[in-house]
Design a protein around this motif. Structure first.
Motif, PDB file in Angstrom:
ATOM      1  N   TYR A 168       0.899  -0.994   0.015  1.00 30.03           N
ATOM      2  CA  TYR A 168      -0.074  -0.023   0.058  1.00 30.03           C
ATOM      3  C   TYR A 168       0.933   0.992  -0.050  1.00 30.03           C
ATOM      4  CZ  TYR A 168      -4.490  -2.317   1.155  1.00 30.03           C
ATOM      5  OH  TYR A 168      -5.242  -3.325   1.181  1.00 30.03           O
ATOM      6  N   PHE A 187      -7.036  -1.312   8.236  1.00 27.19           N
ATOM      7  CA  PHE A 187      -8.207  -0.046   8.201  1.00 27.19           C
ATOM      8  C   PHE A 187      -9.261  -0.303   9.109  1.00 27.19           C
ATOM      9  CE2 PHE A 187      -7.003  -1.085   3.322  1.00 27.19           C
ATOM     10  CZ  PHE A 187      -6.115  -0.145   3.431  1.00 27.19           C
ATOM     11  N   THR A 189     -12.142   1.882  11.971  1.00 26.15           N
ATOM     12  CA  THR A 189     -13.082   3.014  11.845  1.00 26.15           C
ATOM     13  C   THR A 189     -13.069   3.574  13.237  1.00 26.15           C
ATOM     14  OG1 THR A 189     -14.986   1.564  12.111  1.00 26.15           O
ATOM     15  CG2 THR A 189     -14.330   2.042   9.748  1.00 26.15           C
ATOM     16  N   PRO A 201      -9.395  10.239   6.289  1.00 22.45           N
ATOM     17  CA  PRO A 201      -9.029   9.456   7.044  1.00 22.45           C
ATOM     18  C   PRO A 201      -7.708   9.931   7.640  1.00 22.45           C
ATOM     19  CG  PRO A 201      -8.903   8.626   4.924  1.00 22.45           C
ATOM     20  CD  PRO A 201      -9.612   9.856   4.836  1.00 22.45           C
ATOM     21  N   SER A 214      -2.116   1.975  10.818  1.00 19.27           N
ATOM     22  CA  SER A 214      -3.628   1.847  10.920  1.00 19.27           C
ATOM     23  C   SER A 214      -4.156   3.044  10.282  1.00 19.27           C
ATOM     24  CB  SER A 214      -4.230   1.828  12.152  1.00 19.27           C
ATOM     25  OG  SER A 214      -3.814   0.540  12.932  1.00 19.27           O
ATOM     26  N   VAL A 215      -5.129   2.910   9.105  1.00 16.53           N
ATOM     27  CA  VAL A 215      -5.684   3.996   8.642  1.00 16.53           C
ATOM     28  C   VAL A 215      -7.013   3.906   9.257  1.00 16.53           C
ATOM     29  CG1 VAL A 215      -6.497   5.249   6.486  1.00 16.53           C
ATOM     30  CG2 VAL A 215      -4.213   4.048   6.653  1.00 16.53           C
ATOM     31  N   ILE A 223     -14.056   2.985   2.972  1.00 21.05           N
ATOM     32  CA  ILE A 223     -12.775   2.060   2.958  1.00 21.05           C
ATOM     33  C   ILE A 223     -12.481   1.912   1.568  1.00 21.05           C
ATOM     34  CG2 ILE A 223     -11.503   0.328   3.684  1.00 21.05           C
ATOM     35  CD1 ILE A 223     -12.695   0.385   6.307  1.00 21.05           C
ATOM     36  N   VAL A 227      -9.599   3.285  -1.398  1.00 16.01           N
ATOM     37  CA  VAL A 227      -8.459   2.506  -1.951  1.00 16.01           C
ATOM     38  C   VAL A 227      -8.381   2.161  -3.418  1.00 16.01           C
ATOM     39  CG1 VAL A 227      -7.227   0.528  -1.597  1.00 16.01           C
ATOM     40  CG2 VAL A 227      -8.235   1.222   0.185  1.00 16.01           C
TER      41      VAL A 227
END
Length: 232
Positions: A168, A187, A189, A201, A214-215, A223, A227
């Motif tokens: 990523y 990922f 929330t 984010p 972590s995003v 999400i 991406v």
């Protein structure tokens, strides 16, 4: 206190809940509670891994409003949280409520338990002592150590995420592109008041070697749309 419990057990004496709580020191309990603050907030309505402990005293177990992660075992419980039940819980959660999802192994020191219990009671009464802030960004006034992601600096504000093979590439508002092995990027929330602004984010570092991150998105619907599958 440990010896007192031995005497109670040996001679069949009884001790009231209020007397047990009186043995604790809320200020010392606040210091012990730092070990719990990663999973439990003392702010009403703010839930982390576990529920907020702001108003649990004399509340029926498993009933904190808006907390949705109770184990079935705890939801079936019929007791209220007081000095006696908290002492059993803090000694060994799994033994007290088999099937609980709480992984805490237990606080074996009786005096420490009574101090933590005194602190929890003081929280519910609005009398919790505070501690001076120390390094590391933790809020030592016993509020959650959970940072306000809306206030993230530029190097934490995610502007784009691209995925290629096993990597990523996370671009941030400071103009940098951070390459992360896909296995090391999570990922998440956060829909709480401390979560990121919708559509903006935030990336948060993790791992002892600084190789994980972590995003965090405001909601799960963001999400997949954020991406992009793209290789150079």
């Amino acid at each position: 206190m440990k010896h007192l419990f031995v005497l109670v057990s040996t001679f069949g004496l009884s001790i009231s809940h209020s007397a047990v709580w009186a043995a604790g020191d809320a200020a010392r309990g606040a210091a012990f509670f730092q070990q719990c603050a990663a999973c439990h907030s003392t702010t009403a309505g703010e839930h982390l891994t576990g529920p907020s402990l702001a108003n649990v005293w004399e509340r029926k177990a498993g009933t904190v409003a808006d907390f949705h992660r109770y184990s079935d075992a705890l939801k079936r419980a019929t007791f209220v949280w007081n000095a006696k039940t908290l002492d059993k819980w803090l000694t060994d959660p799994e033994a007290f409520i088999p099937g609980t999802s709480m992984t805490f192994p237990g606080l074996r020191d009786s005096n420490a338990r009574q101090d933590v219990i005194a602190y929890i009671k003081a929280i519910s009464e609005g009398k919790a002592p505070t501690l001076a802030q120390r390094g590391g960004g933790m809020m030592m006034n016993m509020q959650s150590a959970h940072a306000d992601l809306k206030a993230a600096p530029a190097d934490g504000q995610v502007t784009a995420i691209k995925h290629c093979a096993d990597t990523y590439t996370v671009s941030t508002a400071d103009g940098k592109n951070n390459k992360v092995w896909e296995f090391n990027l999570r990922f998440k929330t956060d829909s709480s008041r401390l979560g990121p602004t919708p559509g903006k984010p935030v990336i948060v570092g993790a791992g002892m070697q600084g190789d994980r991150a972590s995003v965090v998105f405001a909601g799960p619907g963001e999400i997949s749309g954020f991406v992009e599958q793209a290789c150079p």
